[in-house]
Design an enzyme around this catalytic site. Sequence first.
Site, PDB file in Angstrom:
ATOM      1  N   SER A 129     -13.993  30.356 -13.666  1.00 23.61           N
ATOM      2  CA  SER A 129     -12.970  31.291 -14.127  1.00 23.61           C
ATOM      3  C   SER A 129     -13.419  32.039 -15.364  1.00 23.61           C
ATOM      4  O   SER A 129     -14.113  31.501 -16.220  1.00 23.61           O
ATOM      5  CB  SER A 129     -11.666  30.554 -14.458  1.00 23.61           C
ATOM      6  OG  SER A 129     -10.724  31.487 -14.974  1.00 23.61           O
ATOM      7  N   LYS A 183      -9.106  24.785  -9.734  1.00 21.28           N
ATOM      8  CA  LYS A 183      -9.220  26.236  -9.939  1.00 21.28           C
ATOM      9  C   LYS A 183      -8.067  26.969  -9.235  1.00 21.28           C
ATOM     10  O   LYS A 183      -7.527  27.952  -9.758  1.00 21.28           O
ATOM     11  CB  LYS A 183     -10.578  26.744  -9.415  1.00 21.28           C
ATOM     12  CG  LYS A 183     -10.740  28.261  -9.438  1.00 21.28           C
ATOM     13  CD  LYS A 183     -10.614  28.821 -10.833  1.00 21.28           C
ATOM     14  CE  LYS A 183     -10.888  30.278 -11.042  1.00 21.28           C
ATOM     15  NZ  LYS A 183     -10.647  31.275 -10.069  1.00 21.28           N
ATOM     16  N   HIS A 186      -5.078  26.610 -11.327  1.00 25.77           N
ATOM     17  CA  HIS A 186      -5.308  27.508 -12.475  1.00 25.77           C
ATOM     18  C   HIS A 186      -4.836  28.914 -12.106  1.00 25.77           C
ATOM     19  O   HIS A 186      -4.107  29.573 -12.850  1.00 25.77           O
ATOM     20  CB  HIS A 186      -6.804  27.506 -12.835  1.00 25.77           C
ATOM     21  CG  HIS A 186      -7.242  28.649 -13.695  1.00 25.77           C
ATOM     22  ND1 HIS A 186      -7.405  29.936 -13.212  1.00 25.77           N
ATOM     23  CD2 HIS A 186      -7.547  28.724 -15.013  1.00 25.77           C
ATOM     24  CE1 HIS A 186      -7.783  30.736 -14.192  1.00 25.77           C
ATOM     25  NE2 HIS A 186      -7.880  30.027 -15.297  1.00 25.77           N
ATOM     26  N   ASN A 187      -5.246  29.374 -10.937  1.00 29.22           N
ATOM     27  CA  ASN A 187      -4.866  30.720 -10.517  1.00 29.22           C
ATOM     28  C   ASN A 187      -3.364  30.828 -10.270  1.00 29.22           C
ATOM     29  O   ASN A 187      -2.763  31.867 -10.545  1.00 29.22           O
ATOM     30  CB  ASN A 187      -5.646  31.127  -9.262  1.00 29.22           C
ATOM     31  CG  ASN A 187      -7.058  31.568  -9.594  1.00 29.22           C
ATOM     32  OD1 ASN A 187      -7.630  31.147 -10.599  1.00 29.22           O
ATOM     33  ND2 ASN A 187      -7.640  32.408  -8.766  1.00 29.22           N
ATOM     34  N   GLU A 190      -1.920  31.276 -13.510  1.00 32.14           N
ATOM     35  CA  GLU A 190      -2.298  32.651 -13.893  1.00 32.14           C
ATOM     36  C   GLU A 190      -1.303  33.662 -13.298  1.00 32.14           C
ATOM     37  O   GLU A 190      -0.809  34.556 -13.987  1.00 32.14           O
ATOM     38  CB  GLU A 190      -3.722  32.895 -13.370  1.00 32.14           C
ATOM     39  CG  GLU A 190      -4.272  34.300 -13.466  1.00 32.14           C
ATOM     40  CD  GLU A 190      -5.642  34.381 -12.765  1.00 32.14           C
ATOM     41  OE1 GLU A 190      -6.568  33.633 -13.141  1.00 32.14           O
ATOM     42  OE2 GLU A 190      -5.796  35.201 -11.829  1.00 32.14           O
TER      43      GLU A 190
HETATM   44  C1  6PG Z   1     -10.473  33.850 -12.701  1.00 26.21           C
HETATM   45  C2  6PG Z   1      -9.641  34.713 -11.806  1.00 26.21           C
HETATM   46  C3  6PG Z   1     -10.462  35.152 -10.638  1.00 26.21           C
HETATM   47  C4  6PG Z   1      -9.912  36.360  -9.918  1.00 26.21           C
HETATM   48  C5  6PG Z   1      -8.708  36.034  -9.102  1.00 26.21           C
HETATM   49  C6  6PG Z   1      -7.844  37.225  -8.855  1.00 26.21           C
HETATM   50  O1  6PG Z   1     -10.040  32.740 -12.947  1.00 26.21           O
HETATM   51  O2  6PG Z   1     -11.524  34.317 -13.131  1.00 26.21           O
HETATM   52  O3  6PG Z   1      -8.535  34.010 -11.343  1.00 26.21           O
HETATM   53  O4  6PG Z   1     -10.678  34.048  -9.828  1.00 26.21           O
HETATM   54  O5  6PG Z   1      -9.661  37.391 -10.786  1.00 26.21           O
HETATM   55  O6  6PG Z   1      -9.186  35.552  -7.891  1.00 26.21           O
HETATM   56  O7  6PG Z   1      -6.961  36.833  -7.933  1.00 26.21           O
HETATM   57  P1  6PG Z   1      -5.988  37.809  -7.188  1.00 26.21           P
HETATM   58  O8  6PG Z   1      -6.823  38.897  -6.589  1.00 26.21           O
HETATM   59  O9  6PG Z   1      -5.349  36.947  -6.171  1.00 26.21           O
HETATM   60  O10 6PG Z   1      -5.066  38.323  -8.229  1.00 26.21           O
END
Ligand code: 6PG
Length: 471
Positions: A129, A183, A186-187, A190
């Site tokens: 990430s 991860k 985490h997303n 996010e």
């Molecule tokens: C990270 C981000 C990365 C990416 C996402 C975007 O941790 O660096 O989460 O993995 O930017 O996959 O996800 P979406 O396209 O679903 O918003």
Amino acid sequence: MKPMDIGVVGLAVMGQSLVLNIESRGYSVVVYNRTTKRTEAFIDSRTAGKRITAAYSLEEFVQSLDKPRRVFMMVRAGDPTDALIERLLPLLEPGDVLMDGGNAHYENTDRRCRVAEGHGVLYLGIGVSGGEIGALLGPAIMAGGSEEAYGIVGSILESIAAVGPQGSCCAYFGPHSAGHYVKMVHNGIEYAIMQALCEAYDLMHRGLGMVADEIADVFAAWNEAELESYLVEITERILRQNDPDSDGPLVEMILDTAAQKGTGKWSSQSALDLGAPSPSIAAAVFARIISSMKADRVRAEPLLSGPCPKLAMDRADAVDMLFSAVLCTAISAYSQGFRQLRSASKERNYGLDLAEVARVWMAGCIIRARLLVPMTKAFQRQSDLSMLLLAEPFRSLWEEHQTQFRRLVARAHEAGIPVPAMSSALDFVDAYRTSRLPANLLQAQRDFFGAHTYQRIDQDGTFHTEWEQVR
Ligand code: 6PG
């Protein structure tokens, strides 16, 4: 030529950044990309004087590596990863290490671990990430899979990761898909926090009539307080960006339909499968889906009436309330995410150390935030903490900010401005802190129409009532 320390397959932005990062830590890197043109462009433009060489076939790539070979796949998640693994496995030998640094679905990682194991190859599913800059300067790295493999590549991974207040933001989390699962959650978090920040922007913009620069000032102030985080920081910077074409804030010229690659959805799907309550993550996924229904929304606006989307209140008071709302939403979302990780760890035998998860998230990753410092400490104090919100300082923060949070959500609803991340975060906490919920009635309803039975609060056993005479 001297054998190379590590190989990276896939030279899209993340792959390129990772290669440069690894080389900058003193390792030699061989790269391979499916299209030769991209390899050539990368070598020509970014590798002068560096210990980076290109291979133009996978055979050449594998042969140039020191043994046990260390291969990092940075290709698109899904079928392209499977196709690459299929080509790589016959070229690798038992004891070699194969790593997947993409956003793989955890079930795919489980399967790939088994396939690689069948060849004696040691497999790691690695959550990376931090986006392009993170990959270049120091991402957060969440590894899972073969522990033996981590013994071989862990020092490289730890050397390229971001450094947080408690050391390298890289850790081995557990077997098979543990790293990719962490991860994914985490997303999910996010998604929830990004959505909450968008709701705050909407309330300031439409609700209080503030312009982008004024809103940016608010985010800048938040970034000096408990909400200090990467996502608040970039939100401020986005709001300050001018658009040369319209000579106004660029953000106002961007079409309001959100895309997604799937990790937030997977996180919610898994939460449902586990029976883990992560409503704010799900609300954020649904908010993106509704945003993508642009044509529907445009048609519905004149047809479905609602209140004037204005917050009739003092601007400074409203901004204070918003701070409380975003802070409580973030704490609620992290609490939900950690709870989901706890459930997944039990169900999937990951053996996750949540203090390590919080520690790794302290720097490099997208959800890095000042709040992660006390979160790490809370899990270090009590590894079996069932709900982050119950630990200090979060319980006190909740107490301090909840009234303002409630007022803000109520005002938003009165004004007809949607706040799905915030209201789901509030409902989550309210349900969690309520010892008696109306599920007694729900059980009665189930028993009424389906004889599904219920339990009583005063007697052991299972009960059924004949609610009505069958006619
Ligand atoms: C990270 C981000 C990365 C990416 C996402 C975007 O941790 O660096 O989460 O993995 O930017 O996959 O996800 P979406 O396209 O679903 O918003």
